[in-house]
Motif scaffolding. Structure first.
Motif, PDB file in Angstrom:
ATOM      1  N   THR A  84       0.855  -1.183   0.000  1.00  0.00           N
ATOM      2  CA  THR A  84       0.000   0.000   0.000  1.00  0.00           C
ATOM      3  C   THR A  84       0.893   1.235   0.000  1.00  0.00           C
TER       4      THR A  84
ATOM      5  N   GLY B  79      -7.474   5.578   7.820  1.00  0.00           N
ATOM      6  CA  GLY B  79      -6.906   4.582   8.730  1.00  0.00           C
ATOM      7  C   GLY B  79      -6.275   3.385   8.086  1.00  0.00           C
ATOM      8  N   GLU B  80      -6.067   3.407   6.770  1.00  0.00           N
ATOM      9  CA  GLU B  80      -5.543   2.209   6.105  1.00  0.00           C
ATOM     10  C   GLU B  80      -4.229   2.442   5.379  1.00  0.00           C
TER      11      GLU B  80
ATOM     12  N   TYR C 222       1.044   5.294  10.922  1.00  0.00           N
ATOM     13  CA  TYR C 222       0.707   4.025  10.294  1.00  0.00           C
ATOM     14  C   TYR C 222      -0.695   3.651  10.764  1.00  0.00           C
ATOM     15  N   LYS C 223      -1.639   3.671   9.850  1.00  0.00           N
ATOM     16  CA  LYS C 223      -3.047   3.432  10.165  1.00  0.00           C
ATOM     17  C   LYS C 223      -3.526   4.355  11.286  1.00  0.00           C
TER      18      LYS C 223
ATOM     19  N   TYR D 189       4.144  -0.810   3.501  1.00  0.00           N
ATOM     20  CA  TYR D 189       3.455   0.473   3.377  1.00  0.00           C
ATOM     21  C   TYR D 189       4.498   1.544   3.076  1.00  0.00           C
TER      22      TYR D 189
END
Length: 308
Positions: free
Chosen positions: A144, A166-167, A192-193, A258
């Motif tokens: 992501t 949040g992702e 992170y999130k 991420y």
């Protein structure tokens, strides 16, 4: 990286080949090398004019390198989406505007090296171009990437807004980027999130950072000496005016990665001591102190002259 892409281009489309290509692009050690990034070409666009939002997988803060075409993919809405976000919270969706694009400043490779969406700017003030990619290759990796380009920066605090949700992993400045200038330290927070992420290696680059040939191809990002702290905070000091980029790649385990990048404009330093009002103002305290120390001597001289 370029050579490996040329090798994978020989494979026919298939699950095994797709996994191999994605592994070449994003898995270790390459996961630490190429970011999903918005490549800013300009930092200001007048209201009513069009602004180009260019995205690419790259390790150069100012050039595109690799596109989904290298993975034999045509990105859908889940795989690639983007928004323009205005200071009042309204948004313009870019997702359906993205099209294949050859960046004239990009690395010379076979195939398309980026995607571009062109949208008209409709409002004054700071605008955030926020784009996300999501790649889920069963048995290989999940990646992501979230990238922001802050342009038309004004002192409206919109540059400090968290817009990723949040992702994703996201970098947010802790002060208004309208004040960003050469030599002035800026604190950022890595999320992170939605939660602070500690211990991340932070990379950076600007328009003057030289492009070199690294192990994974052309690159110009360098690493900060200090990673993000326990609150996810790190400090970056622009050393060049113009567009600056900060970035982080997170390996959260289980073949899941991420990435987060943020680009913004830094102004020339307004400091200096070339004279004028600034120089006079800086010298005033010392002058007053000198006059204060001379005051008794002056008074004594006046008294002596009065007696004569």
């Amino acid at each position: 990286m370029k050579r490996l892409f040329q090798m994978t281009a020989k494979y026919r489309l298939g699950r095994g080949a797709l996994a191999l290509i994605c592994t070449v692009l994003l898995c270790p050690p390459l996961a630490e090398a190429h970011y999903f990034s918005v490549i800013p070409k300009v930092s200001h666009t007048d209201v009513g004019k069009e602004h180009s939002v260019i995205v690419s997988f790259t390790h150069i803060s100012k050039q595109a390198q690799y596109d989904y075409s290298f993975m034999k993919l045509v990105p859908d809405r889940e795989m690639l989406n983007g928004r323009l976000i205005y200071k009042d919270g309204t948004e313009s969706d870019l997702t359906n505007l993205f099209a294949a694009y050859d960046d004239p400043d990009g690395d010379e490779v076979t195939g398309i090296d980026s995607r571009r969406a062109v949208a008209r700017i409709t409002k004054e003030g700071t605008v955030t171009a926020a784009c996300r990619t999501y790649l889920n290759i069963p048995g290989a990796m999940v990646y992501t990437g979230f990238s922001k380009h802050i342009f038309n920066i004004a002192a409206d605090r919109h540059s400090m807004a968290s817009v990723g949700g949040g992702e994703v992993a996201e970098i947010i400045p802790l002060s208004d980027l309208a004040g960003a200038s050469v030599g002035m330290p800026i604190k950022f927070k890595l999320l992170y999130k939605g939660n602070p992420y500690a211990g991340a290696v932070i990379e950076y680059g600007n328009e003057t950072t030289p492009i070199i040939q690294g192990e994974e191809g052309p690159e110009n990002l360098k690493k900060l000496e200090t990673p993000s702290d326990e609150e996810g905070v790190f400090t970056y000091t622009p050393d060049s005016a113009g567009r600056n980029t900060v970035a982080a790649m997170l390996d959260v385990g289980g073949g899941t990665y991420y990435s987060a990048t943020l680009s913004f404009e830094a102004k020339e330093s307004s400091g200096g001591s070339s004279g004028g009002c600034n120089a006079s103002s800086a010298a005033m305290p010392a002058l007053l102190l000198l006059l204060g120390s001379l005051l008794p001597v002056i008074k004594s001289g006046i008294k002596k002259n009065a007696k004569r």
